[in-house]
Design a protein around this motif. Structure first.
Motif, mmCIF file in Angstrom:
data_model
loop_
_atom_site.group_PDB
_atom_site.id
_atom_site.type_symbol
_atom_site.label_atom_id
_atom_site.label_comp_id
_atom_site.label_asym_id
_atom_site.label_seq_id
_atom_site.Cartn_x
_atom_site.Cartn_y
_atom_site.Cartn_z
ATOM 1 N N ALA A 481 0.787 -1.168 0.020
ATOM 2 C CA ALA A 481 0.051 0.087 -0.044
ATOM 3 C C ALA A 481 0.745 1.233 0.067
ATOM 4 O O ALA A 481 0.722 2.114 -0.764
ATOM 5 C CB ALA A 481 -0.861 -0.068 1.254
ATOM 6 N N THR A 482 1.959 1.231 0.930
ATOM 7 C CA THR A 482 2.643 2.476 0.996
ATOM 8 C C THR A 482 3.687 2.466 -0.282
ATOM 9 O O THR A 482 3.987 3.855 -0.591
ATOM 10 C CB THR A 482 3.491 2.677 2.354
ATOM 11 O OG1 THR A 482 4.417 1.347 2.415
ATOM 12 C CG2 THR A 482 2.657 2.648 3.606
ATOM 13 N N LEU A 487 5.313 6.064 -1.132
ATOM 14 C CA LEU A 487 5.857 6.557 0.255
ATOM 15 C C LEU A 487 7.112 5.901 0.380
ATOM 16 O O LEU A 487 7.902 6.128 1.212
ATOM 17 C CB LEU A 487 5.048 6.445 1.364
ATOM 18 C CG LEU A 487 3.527 7.195 1.332
ATOM 19 C CD1 LEU A 487 2.820 6.594 2.671
ATOM 20 C CD2 LEU A 487 3.787 8.656 1.440
ATOM 21 N N LYS A 488 7.437 4.916 -0.707
ATOM 22 C CA LYS A 488 8.857 4.214 -0.337
ATOM 23 C C LYS A 488 9.903 4.715 -1.386
ATOM 24 O O LYS A 488 10.589 3.860 -2.185
ATOM 25 C CB LYS A 488 8.536 2.817 -0.416
ATOM 26 C CG LYS A 488 8.013 2.129 0.709
ATOM 27 C CD LYS A 488 8.388 0.694 0.898
ATOM 28 C CE LYS A 488 7.766 0.153 2.131
ATOM 29 N NZ LYS A 488 6.398 -0.244 1.950
ATOM 30 N N THR A 489 9.866 6.056 -1.478
ATOM 31 C CA THR A 489 11.166 6.698 -2.359
ATOM 32 C C THR A 489 11.696 7.798 -1.474
ATOM 33 O O THR A 489 11.092 8.136 -0.734
ATOM 34 C CB THR A 489 10.347 7.192 -3.526
ATOM 35 O OG1 THR A 489 9.278 8.305 -3.229
ATOM 36 C CG2 THR A 489 9.710 6.025 -4.446
ATOM 37 N N PRO A 510 14.002 6.025 2.184
ATOM 38 C CA PRO A 510 12.748 6.618 2.483
ATOM 39 C C PRO A 510 12.320 6.894 3.856
ATOM 40 O O PRO A 510 12.710 6.068 4.831
ATOM 41 C CB PRO A 510 11.873 5.773 1.628
ATOM 42 C CG PRO A 510 12.526 4.621 1.083
ATOM 43 C CD PRO A 510 14.037 4.856 1.773
ATOM 44 N N PRO A 511 11.040 7.502 3.942
ATOM 45 C CA PRO A 511 10.604 7.674 5.663
ATOM 46 C C PRO A 511 9.790 6.448 5.910
ATOM 47 O O PRO A 511 9.202 6.155 7.121
ATOM 48 C CB PRO A 511 9.661 8.843 5.348
ATOM 49 C CG PRO A 511 9.286 8.813 4.087
ATOM 50 C CD PRO A 511 10.323 8.531 3.309
ATOM 51 N N VAL A 512 9.566 5.375 4.880
ATOM 52 C CA VAL A 512 8.767 4.452 5.252
ATOM 53 C C VAL A 512 9.672 3.159 4.527
ATOM 54 O O VAL A 512 9.939 3.315 3.589
ATOM 55 C CB VAL A 512 7.465 4.450 4.621
ATOM 56 C CG1 VAL A 512 6.747 2.911 4.712
ATOM 57 C CG2 VAL A 512 6.743 5.622 4.752
ATOM 58 N N LEU A 513 10.128 2.362 5.743
ATOM 59 C CA LEU A 513 10.978 1.165 5.334
ATOM 60 C C LEU A 513 10.174 -0.208 5.358
ATOM 61 O O LEU A 513 9.423 -0.634 6.093
ATOM 62 C CB LEU A 513 12.076 1.157 6.659
ATOM 63 C CG LEU A 513 12.715 2.430 6.885
ATOM 64 C CD1 LEU A 513 13.606 2.228 7.959
ATOM 65 C CD2 LEU A 513 13.466 3.107 5.720
#
Lengths: 631, 200
Positions: A481-482, A487-489, A510-513
């Motif tokens: 989803a993220t 959000l994973k860049t 990225p801020p989301v791992l």
């Protein structure tokens, strides 16, 4: 915009999903959302956990209004029935992930015996590290000997001989002492699941608190046992994930290539299919059939395993699995087990897609069964890829529609990879937390559920958390989803708060791992243990939390329970079937704080959930003597 | 005279009334037998669903005057003079659906039954379980409802309870929602919140 389009926007926030839902509707293909609507209203007894089918004096139901029956035929009241039902959910979830782990141990054992030609030891160093944790002498032994001994030692963890399962030793000491004091240190992986089934048989454990405490032990037997073994052995056999680029959404399917999708959870199957797809003779056959190549993509968690280790494209998460076939561009879908909706067969029947089941324990109507075992996996994989390539000519170009362009994603953030990115220790992350640039971390995990608009919960929560300088680690369907939401860049750092942006920016992450598949939630346990040990505190003292905004499965219940039992405050989007017992609800949402230092919260709205999690993190910061905002 | 009364706030959507209704209108009158019958018996009470997933058991009100009866050209719909129940004669029914168009509550269905001439689709709706009542049994839906969302009682009695409840609300400000147990108010609040969130 037509009303049907509007309807699809309420089903999913994903653009590819909306487009494929419209195509499915035009082509008369039923999806999970149609079946969900047909099931409404849901039975209120089942939804509140107040129905019991454990014996045939019943089935029994408790009237939540208090006028009808208040006890089952055996005399069990609402508290007992709700606790027993929840206990059995935990047992089923633990059984699933732990049995997946066992299958990997079996491969490891057969590799050691030279009876698994498609597999090797990819990470001898990790093999030695884990073997040492199992107390095995590693000096002077070759890899295969050690692999055999480790497999045997791990199988012992599944049995009933031990006082404690081995990898519990990874938890911080105060946590282990707490588990011992409470009598919930798991003794054997299968044992705790088996005991749960025993306890919840009629006339055994009828103290609802005692049932729930065993539920925590059962969940811990998975989190620090079966699931942890699954992840560690996967790393040993297939490689420790390292940062890798990939792509995600249905745009990863290719118009001019043979598209093969792997679906399920266990890399035992998907890794061999991956190898078979790059064989020169297969590529030559593809050319011969008019395809430019063979495009292997994943869905669900086996897709996560491949994305983490190889950067193999990811087509979608749980609720995208049917829609991937609606593209009409899939030659073959190969499944192993868990979260594979039997409805897939009905969807595939509308197109040329061949469906293959591979596990002796997971057969499906309408699928061709090609059983994979360690000794034949590579041969079976080659045969399947051949069949998939040959099926390319059966594709009907008029039915093909591949929506949207793929979204880039950075994946492969295993604990080892994170430590490496930070220069070998968790120090920089700790410093960032101490300085307040990073307020804390939340592990967002779990599934999709048609009760909640697909990905809405995941994206809403993640965006709000990173904007507030909270680092997000995710696994399973959330990670898709993220990633799909971009959000994973490193570009997503623009959506992060200033502190998180600075810290992640410096590390180039990225801020989301993406830490893995759903079985890999144990990587989060390992990481929080390392943080707690570095700070000389318990996990429950850390400014961290867990969340499952769109969970649906029994596995998710077990994961949530091992998070909480390990001291991690955990938010759930959908409510588990416990409302029928206000006592159980109170214990889970408040009482457990006094038992294991963490509890559950339920909140479907991701905005409000974010606030709950941020408040929790700030309170924990305050208790640690760190700066705290708004508490 | 006793009537079936619906208390919608108590419905938990378990669909037990539908199952019991279908069995009560089967030839064998038991679940296992009913599942093997052809034509397969069907329910005459229908649980509808709200956007947040709550159920509502919808059944024939046996109106007087009954719009369905007025609309029935072949005269298949009639009122039992002793019980005031509105009934349909399957032999006379021509499945024209005039009754369904006239019915304000959407309770009519059309399908074969074991009582209708073989192979013939007829209008079907609630018959107040007249056969069960003749044996001194309550309607099957009421018997199946564990939460008392369906009761079989004198209307005056049920209305008096409602009057007392309203009195309490007006004079002592005891909110209506307090009648809901904690378990269901939690479940419904969360389902309502989820439904609103999904509509955004």
């Amino acid at each position: 915009m037509s009303t049907t389009d509007k309807k699809f926007e309420q089903y999913t926030v994903t653009r590819d999903g909306q487009l494929m839902l419209a195509k499915a509707a035009r082509e008369g293909v039923e999806t999970v959302w149609d079946r969900f609507a047909a099931q409404q209203p849901a039975c209120g007894f089942c939804e509140t956990g107040l129905s019991c089918r454990n014996c045939v004096m019943g089935p029994c139901r408790i009237d939540p209004f208090g006028e009808g029956p208040q006890k089952g035929v055996c005399g069990a009241d609402a508290d007992i029935i709700v606790a027993r039902n929840l206990g059995r959910m935990i047992a089923a979830g633990a059984a699933s992930h732990s049995d997946h782990g066992r299958d990997l141990v079996k491969v490891l054992a057969q590799v050691a015996q030279g009876r698994a030609p498609g597999y090797t030891i990819k990470e001898p160093e990790k093999l030695r590290r884990v073997a040492a944790e199992y107390g095995l002498e590693t000096e002077g032994k070759d890899d295969l000997t050690l692999a055999g001994e480790l497999a045997q030692a791990m199988l012992e963890d599944y049995g009933s001989k031990q006082e404690r399962i081995t990898l519990l030793a990874r938890a911080p000491q105060p946590r282990r002492q707490l588990w011992d004091r409470l009598g919930i240190s798991p003794r054997g992986i299968d044992r705790e699941t088996s005991e749960m089934m025993h306890r919840t048989h009629m006339g055994v454990d009828n103290d609802w608190v005692s049932i729930l405490l065993h539920g925590l032990r059962n969940a811990l037997s998975d989190g620090w046992g079966g699931s942890m073994i699954a992840t560690e052995v996967s790393d040993i056999l297939f490689g420790i994930p390292k940062p890798v680029s990939g792509s995600v959404n249905l745009g990863v399917l290719k118009q001019d290539q043979v598209n093969i999708i792997v679906h399920g959870h266990n890399p035992v199957v998907s890794e061999t299919v991956t190898a078979a797809c790059s064989l020169p003779e297969m590529l030559a056959l593809a050319q011969e059939k008019g395809a430019k190549g063979i495009n292997l993509v994943g869905v669900c968690c086996t897709g996560n395993e491949l994305l983490m280790r190889h950067g193999i494209p990811m087509a979608g998460n749980h609720l995208t699995t049917e829609l991937a076939l609606v593209t009409g561009a899939v030659e073959m879908m190969i499944v192993d087990y868990q979260c594979i909706m039997p409805a897939i067969s009905d969807v595939a029947a509308c197109y040329h897609t061949k469906l293959i089941s591979t596990s002796d324990k997971a057969k499906f109507p309408g699928m061709q069964h090609v059983e994979f075992h360690p000794h034949n996996a590579m041969d079976q994989a080659v045969e399947l890829v051949r069949q998939a390539v040959e099926n390319f000519t059966a594709r009907d170009p008029d039915k093909v529609s591949i929506p949207v362009e793929p979204q880039p994603v950075l994946s492969g953030l295993s604990v080892e990879a994170m430590l490496e990115a930070m220069g070998g220790s968790a120090g920089p992350l700790l410093e960032a937390i101490k300085s307040g640039k990073v307020r804390g971390a939340v592990g967002i995990v779990g599934c999709n559920n048609p009760r909640i608009r697909q990905d809405y919960g995941h994206l809403g929560l993640t965006r709000r958390l990173i904007a507030n300088d909270v680092l997000v680690l995710d696994t399973g369907c959330v990670s898709v989803a993220t990633a799909r939401g971009g959000l994973k860049t490193t570009q997503a750092l623009e959506q992060a708060g200033p502190g998180l942006k600075e810290v992640c920016g410096a590390l180039g992450i990225p801020p989301v791992l993406h830490v893995g598949s759903c079985v890999d939630n144990v990587r989060i346990l390992v990481l929080v243990s390392a943080l707690a040990q570095a700070l000389d505190c318990d996990i429950s003292d850390l400014p961290v939390a867990g969340s499952a905004p769109e969970w649906y499965s029994e596995k998710a219940v077990t994961i949530a329970c091992y998070f909480v039992a390990s001291g991690v405050f955990t938010h759930l989007g959908p409510l588990p079937p416990v409302a029928g017992s206000p006592n159980v609800v109170k214990l889970l949402t408040e009482g457990l704080n006094d038992v294991v230092g963490a509890a559950f919260a339920v909140e479907p709205d991701p905005e409000k959930a974010a606030q709950l999690l941020i408040t929790h993190i700030e309170r924990k910061r305050q208790a640690l003597g760190l700066d705290a905002r708004g508490v | 005279m006793k009537k079936v009364i619906i208390h919608p706030e108590r419905c938990v959507g378990c669909l037990q009334c539908m199952l019991a209704c279908a069995v009560a209108h089967s030839a064998s009158r038991n679940l296992v037998g009913a599942l093997q019958e052809e034509p397969r018996p069907r329910p005459r009470i229908h649980v509808g669903v709200t956007p947040s997933g709550r159920g509502f058991p919808n059944r024939c009100r046996h109106c007087d005057p009954a719009p369905c009866m007025a609309a029935c050209l072949p005269g298949a719909i009639f009122r039992d003079p002793t019980t005031a129940t509105v009934l349909i004669d399957p032999d006379r029914c021509i499945a024209c659906a005039s009754c369904a168009m006239a019915c304000p509550f959407g309770v009519l269905r059309f399908h074969p039954t074991f009582q209708a001439p073989p192979g013939k689709e007829v209008a079907v709706k609630c018959d107040n379980c007249d056969q069960r009542q003749a044996q001194g049994l309550p309607p099957a839906c009421v018997e199946a409802c564990l939460t008392r969302a369906l009761t079989f009682e004198e209307p005056d009695q049920a209305l008096k309870r409602q009057t007392d409840r309203i009195s309490r609300l007006v004079l002592e400000a005891v909110p209506y929602a307090e009648d809901l147990p904690a378990s269901l108010s939690l479940l419904r609040a969360l389902k309502q919140a989820t439904a609103e969130m999904n509509r955004r």
